[in-house]
Design a protein around this motif. Sequence first.
Motif, PDB file in Angstrom:
ATOM      1  N   GLU A  66      -5.375  25.186  35.116  1.00 20.97           N
ATOM      2  CA  GLU A  66      -4.716  24.132  35.878  1.00 20.97           C
ATOM      3  C   GLU A  66      -3.268  24.468  36.187  1.00 20.97           C
ATOM      4  OE1 GLU A  66      -5.454  20.974  33.207  1.00 20.97           O
ATOM      5  OE2 GLU A  66      -3.929  21.594  31.784  1.00 20.97           O
ATOM      6  N   LYS A  79       2.064  15.627  37.486  1.00 19.99           N
ATOM      7  CA  LYS A  79       0.824  15.877  38.209  1.00 19.99           C
ATOM      8  C   LYS A  79       0.164  17.110  37.622  1.00 19.99           C
ATOM      9  CE  LYS A  79      -2.231  15.301  41.404  1.00 19.99           C
ATOM     10  NZ  LYS A  79      -3.244  14.315  41.148  1.00 19.99           N
ATOM     11  N   THR A  80      -1.137  17.027  37.406  1.00 19.10           N
ATOM     12  CA  THR A  80      -1.938  18.157  36.968  1.00 19.10           C
ATOM     13  C   THR A  80      -3.029  18.375  38.001  1.00 19.10           C
ATOM     14  OG1 THR A  80      -1.517  17.645  34.643  1.00 19.10           O
ATOM     15  CG2 THR A  80      -3.398  19.062  35.124  1.00 19.10           C
ATOM     16  N   VAL A  81      -3.129  19.627  38.490  1.00 22.91           N
ATOM     17  CA  VAL A  81      -4.141  19.981  39.482  1.00 22.91           C
ATOM     18  C   VAL A  81      -5.033  21.055  38.863  1.00 22.91           C
ATOM     19  CG1 VAL A  81      -4.559  20.873  41.797  1.00 22.91           C
ATOM     20  CG2 VAL A  81      -2.516  19.515  41.348  1.00 22.91           C
ATOM     21  N   ASP A  85     -10.294  22.528  41.837  1.00 26.04           N
ATOM     22  CA  ASP A  85     -10.116  21.558  42.915  1.00 26.04           C
ATOM     23  C   ASP A  85      -9.305  22.108  44.086  1.00 26.04           C
ATOM     24  OD1 ASP A  85     -11.528  19.729  41.438  1.00 26.04           O
ATOM     25  OD2 ASP A  85      -9.749  18.739  40.631  1.00 26.04           O
ATOM     26  N   ILE A  86      -8.663  23.259  43.917  1.00 23.87           N
ATOM     27  CA  ILE A  86      -7.814  23.823  44.965  1.00 23.87           C
ATOM     28  C   ILE A  86      -8.671  24.660  45.912  1.00 23.87           C
ATOM     29  CG2 ILE A  86      -5.827  25.285  45.461  1.00 23.87           C
ATOM     30  CD1 ILE A  86      -4.819  24.640  42.635  1.00 23.87           C
ATOM     31  N   THR A 116      -6.055  20.659  48.179  1.00 23.15           N
ATOM     32  CA  THR A 116      -7.130  20.339  47.240  1.00 23.15           C
ATOM     33  C   THR A 116      -8.248  19.595  47.961  1.00 23.15           C
ATOM     34  OG1 THR A 116      -6.213  18.208  46.562  1.00 23.15           O
ATOM     35  CG2 THR A 116      -5.433  20.149  45.368  1.00 23.15           C
ATOM     36  N   VAL A 121      -1.000  18.676  47.603  1.00 21.55           N
ATOM     37  CA  VAL A 121       0.087  18.538  46.649  1.00 21.55           C
ATOM     38  C   VAL A 121       1.080  19.655  46.948  1.00 21.55           C
ATOM     39  CG1 VAL A 121       0.740  18.578  44.214  1.00 21.55           C
ATOM     40  CG2 VAL A 121      -1.459  17.601  44.894  1.00 21.55           C
TER      41      VAL A 121
END
Length: 147
Positions: A66, A79-81, A85-86, A116, A121
């Motif tokens: 992440e 924020k955590t991505v 999901d990217i 994403t 983001v």
Amino acid sequence: MLYEEKVSSKWIPLLIFIPAMISLLIGVWATYQAGEDIRIPLAIGALVLPLTIDISYMRIQIDDREIKIRGALGLIIRKTVKLEDIMSFEVHEGWMSCSGFIHFNMPAKGCVVLNTKRWNVSFSTNNPEEIAQVLATLGIPREALNL
């Protein structure tokens, strides 16, 4: 940890903190002079101080699962991505040249947009090409820009 960076600005806290503290001191003084309870202005000051500290810098961390973007305290900037999901990413020169649904902006050399599945983001960084290299190493495709 594959990448970690702290992006900070000494002007953001000064532009927010100094006027807030001046108005707080004037409010406390005026409240005291009127003979009223000063707990409300002090409580507002207790809220303004941590928020100002939180927006004074942000930390970008990239690991193999992440990307985390956090402020000093993580109250506002947080924020955590997840990497799965990217879909792609973009790199831009200049800290004001990015826009995303969620945007963390601070004076820096460049910015990165993470496209994403749900929304974009974007965040400012002083090392945009280094982040691009780390993301490319993790298998995330770089989106070509239409100039």
